[in-house]
Write a protein that holds these residues in place. Structure first.
Motif, PDB file in Angstrom:
ATOM      1  N   SER A  88       2.488   1.801  -3.446  1.00  0.00           N
ATOM      2  CA  SER A  88       1.520   2.282  -4.433  1.00  0.00           C
ATOM      3  C   SER A  88       1.198   3.756  -4.211  1.00  0.00           C
ATOM      4  O   SER A  88       1.195   4.558  -5.144  1.00  0.00           O
ATOM      5  CB  SER A  88       0.245   1.441  -4.358  1.00  0.00           C
ATOM      6  N   GLU A 129      -3.695 -14.150  -3.828  1.00  0.00           N
ATOM      7  CA  GLU A 129      -4.241 -12.938  -3.200  1.00  0.00           C
ATOM      8  C   GLU A 129      -3.243 -11.791  -3.246  1.00  0.00           C
ATOM      9  O   GLU A 129      -3.629 -10.627  -3.441  1.00  0.00           O
ATOM     10  CB  GLU A 129      -4.643 -13.247  -1.756  1.00  0.00           C
ATOM     11  N   ALA A 158      -3.379 -10.434  -6.735  1.00  0.00           N
ATOM     12  CA  ALA A 158      -4.574  -9.618  -6.929  1.00  0.00           C
ATOM     13  C   ALA A 158      -4.443  -8.278  -6.220  1.00  0.00           C
ATOM     14  O   ALA A 158      -4.854  -7.229  -6.743  1.00  0.00           O
ATOM     15  CB  ALA A 158      -5.815 -10.359  -6.441  1.00  0.00           C
ATOM     16  N   ARG A 159      -3.856  -8.291  -5.017  1.00  0.00           N
ATOM     17  CA  ARG A 159      -3.675  -7.047  -4.277  1.00  0.00           C
ATOM     18  C   ARG A 159      -2.762  -6.093  -5.052  1.00  0.00           C
ATOM     19  O   ARG A 159      -3.037  -4.892  -5.149  1.00  0.00           O
ATOM     20  CB  ARG A 159      -3.097  -7.344  -2.891  1.00  0.00           C
ATOM     21  N   CYS A 160      -1.669  -6.612  -5.581  1.00  0.00           N
ATOM     22  CA  CYS A 160      -0.767  -5.780  -6.371  1.00  0.00           C
ATOM     23  C   CYS A 160      -1.483  -5.203  -7.592  1.00  0.00           C
ATOM     24  O   CYS A 160      -1.316  -4.014  -7.917  1.00  0.00           O
ATOM     25  CB  CYS A 160       0.457  -6.586  -6.803  1.00  0.00           C
ATOM     26  N   ALA A 161      -2.272  -6.035  -8.261  1.00  0.00           N
ATOM     27  CA  ALA A 161      -3.008  -5.554  -9.433  1.00  0.00           C
ATOM     28  C   ALA A 161      -3.977  -4.440  -9.051  1.00  0.00           C
ATOM     29  O   ALA A 161      -4.091  -3.429  -9.752  1.00  0.00           O
ATOM     30  CB  ALA A 161      -3.747  -6.716 -10.095  1.00  0.00           C
ATOM     31  N   ASP A 162      -4.670  -4.617  -7.936  1.00  0.00           N
ATOM     32  CA  ASP A 162      -5.601  -3.577  -7.473  1.00  0.00           C
ATOM     33  C   ASP A 162      -4.881  -2.268  -7.167  1.00  0.00           C
ATOM     34  O   ASP A 162      -5.450  -1.182  -7.342  1.00  0.00           O
ATOM     35  CB  ASP A 162      -6.347  -4.055  -6.227  1.00  0.00           C
ATOM     36  N   LEU A 163      -3.652  -2.380  -6.696  1.00  0.00           N
ATOM     37  CA  LEU A 163      -2.877  -1.192  -6.328  1.00  0.00           C
ATOM     38  C   LEU A 163      -2.106  -0.605  -7.504  1.00  0.00           C
ATOM     39  O   LEU A 163      -1.412   0.408  -7.355  1.00  0.00           O
ATOM     40  CB  LEU A 163      -1.894  -1.535  -5.204  1.00  0.00           C
ATOM     41  N   THR A 210       0.828  -1.207   0.000  1.00  0.00           N
ATOM     42  CA  THR A 210       0.000   0.000   0.000  1.00  0.00           C
ATOM     43  C   THR A 210       0.858   1.250   0.000  1.00  0.00           C
ATOM     44  O   THR A 210       0.602   2.209  -0.743  1.00  0.00           O
ATOM     45  CB  THR A 210      -0.937   0.007   1.219  1.00  0.00           C
TER      46      THR A 210
END
Length: 596
Positions: free
Chosen positions: A22, A45, A48-53, A19
């Motif tokens: 990013s 997960e 996916a978290r990295c992609a979301d950020l 976080t």
């Protein structure tokens, strides 16, 4: 260029690190294996978290002690590698870092190393993964980048390249010019770190004292220039092992890290930032206080006159010569004593200075102002000090002085000419950040860091200044973070006659810091001063220093809240701040505080 940071460079959980990276503006991250192992998230997960950020996983690291080992050991290494490659496929990472071996089983056999790395690359290729081989500065047999490249070149495998690390190269004193002989497409990854010049074991140096580019003594920019000449198109990635960074809050550290890469890219011609606008003077220093009376008493004794009051805020302007001090008693003032809250910096282009600061991630401070008030741009320094970019008495630009209306002068006296310098105490984990901030954002030059003995630890101090010395800021961090004396800030006021200024201050009821008699006995031994001079200095608590450029005479007021004042008589050629006298001053302040 893309920017990346290794998760090992930041504190907190893996989620907190991602976080922070990013939010600071990084494009990608290196996932450090220990961070993944300690995370409750699955590789899917995390992906996916990295992609979301908006983060790309640029590298998974490290894989250790792989090459040039007996056949049985290598078979076990390949089994381990298969598991890691399966994990990387789930994670979505396509490059793995392999460090040169430090294993006692490793053989000094480049041909065997190339053969086994080629076999490892065969396996990696089956998973769509590239192997970046890096020479550790303390590798058992391979510890230089050119040696690592020789092995990669010998292996000749398309999925095997090299990783260059500025710390491993520069800490050994290797010449980075040879990097230009490596084809850019075979440099799979570039890791960057700076470090102070230290005489110590390179492993300990690496594990505890790395810092961000521009904060140490390495020519990181020169190395990057060599890398870019190869045609390298990968990310600039930070891998910094630092005890302080690993304990500090991840968010500010990540911002500092990204700022360092922006400055680095500017230095190598890979980024176009607004040009630095170096401040040309100090317009004012602003003190905030819950009680103006003690501050007014000290300023009055120093010879300042209250010359103006803000038209809409409880802020008074005190002035003597070119030294201007604002005293703010507004409702937002903190109640833990008088503090130095803001500095006005004279600027040839205030708007340009603000654009530079914002481009380098300095927090722009919102200001509540009435329609008729001057629209001053302000940013926050790492310690929270507000920095205003000002143009005083220049009719073509907004003038902060126009926000004040003159009042009937209180009694003042001549003697103080200007603000000589300001000393700002930094939070213990922001010292390196502060030095980089003032250099890169403000364009000030940094002097060498100085260690000063305090009765309860050590202080580090580093001054930043413009070319003619009209702006001088001393940045200090202490080893006793709960001590109020260590955290005191001070304003140094220039005078051409410190003896007269000190006598006038004392005659007006001011209290000077008492200096032990032992100091003057030592002063008599070190310098050929007359008995009359020594008696005068002893009586007034005046300290003395000298360098090749001249002499420096200075004394201190007692502390008000968290602020004290210094009277300074500086010969034109003297460039220091009286650092040899700092231990005596600090001890005297501790004694003053204990006697209260």
């Amino acid at each position: 260029m893309r920017t990346s940071i290794a998760t090992v460079s930041l504190s907190g959980s893996l989620t907190e690190k991602l976080t922070a990276a990013s939010r600071a503006g990084f494009d990608g991250v290196e996932i450090f294996e220990n961070d993944l192992l300690a995370s409750p998230l699955t590789p899917e997960e995390i992906r996916a978290r990295c992609a979301d950020l908006g983060l790309r996983i640029e590298l998974y690291q490290p894989m250790r002690d792989i090459e040039a080992v007996p056949a049985g050991e290598f078979a076990r290494n390949l089994r381990r590698a298969r598991h890691k490659f399966e994990l990387m496929r789930r994670l979505g990472a396509d490059t793995v870092l392999v460090c040169s071996s430090v294993s006692p089983l490793a053989e000094d056999d480049d041909a065997l190393a190339a053969e086994q790395l080629s076999e490892l690359a065969d396996l990696a290729q089956d998973f769509g993964i590239r192997v970046a081989y890096e020479a550790l500065a303390w590798g058992r047999h391979v510890n230089t980048y050119d040696h690592a490249w020789h092995i990669v070149e010998t292996a000749g495998h398309p999925a095997l390249g090299t990783c260059l690390d500025s710390f491993h190269i520069l800490s050994r004193g290797s010449d980075p010019k040879g990097i230009e002989d490596i084809p850019g497409e075979k440099i799979f990854f570039l890791q960057l770190a700076d470090a102070p010049q230290l005489a110590m074991d390179v492993l300990q140096w690496s594990r505890h004292y790395r810092c961000f580019p521009g904060q140490g003594g390495f020519d990181v920019a020169g190395l990057v220039r060599h890398v870019l000449r190869t045609g390298y198109h990968g990310p600039l990635s930070l891998e910094v092992f630092n005890d302080v960074f690993r304990q500090a809050e991840a968010g500010p550290t990540a911002v500092d890290a990204h700022r360092s890469l922006l400055v680095l890219q500017e230095a190598v011609g890979a980024a176009d930032l607004p040009a630095p606008v170096v401040p040309t003077g100090v317009a004012f220093a602003e003190l905030v206080t819950p009680d103006a009376e003690p501050v007014a008493a000290v300023l009055g004794a120093l010879g300042f006159a209250r010359t103006a009051r803000h038209r809409g805020k409880p802020v008074d302007l005190w002035q003597q010569g070119e030294a201007r001090i604002l005293v703010n008693t507004g409702p937002a003032v903190r109640r833990d004593g008088t503090q130095l809250a803001a500095i006005g910096l004279e600027s040839a282009d205030p708007a340009g200075a603000a654009r530079r600061a914002e481009a380098l991630l300095a927090p722009v401070l919102p200001r509540r102002r009435a329609p008729q008030e001057a629209p001053l741009d302000a940013v926050a320094a790492p310690d929270g000090t507000e920095l205003f970019f000002c143009a005083t008495d220049r009719p073509e630009l907004p003038n902060w002085r126009a926000d004040f209306e003159d009042v009937e002068l209180t009694q003042g006296a001549p003697g103080i000419e200007r603000i000589d310098h300001l000393a700002l105490t930094q939070p213990w984990h922001h010292f390196d950040e502060a030095a980089l901030f003032h250099r890169s954002v403000l364009g000030l030059d940094a002097q060498e860091s100085v260690d000063v003995a305090d009765p309860y630890g050590l202080l580090r101090s580093r001054a930043v200044t413009n070319a003619d010395g009209s702006v001088r800021i001393a940045l200090t961090v202490g080893a006793a973070p709960t001590d109020d004396t260590v955290h005191a800030q001070h304003l140094a006021l220039a005078t051409d006659d410190v003896v007269t200024a000190a006598r006038r201050f004392r005659a007006a009821g001011g209290r000077l810091l008492r200096i032990p008699a032992n100091y003057y006995d030592d002063l008599a031994a070190r310098y050929e001063l007359t008995d009359e001079e020594l008696d005068t200095y002893r009586d007034l608590g005046i300290l003395y220093d000298r360098d090749a450029g001249g002499a420096f005479r200075h004394c201190y007021t007692e502390t008000v809240g968290r602020v004290f004042f210094e009277l300074v008589q500086r010969d034109p050629g003297y460039r220091g701040y009286g650092a040899p006298n700092a231990p005596v001053r600090l001890a005297a302040q501790h004694a003053q505080r204990s006697a209260r």
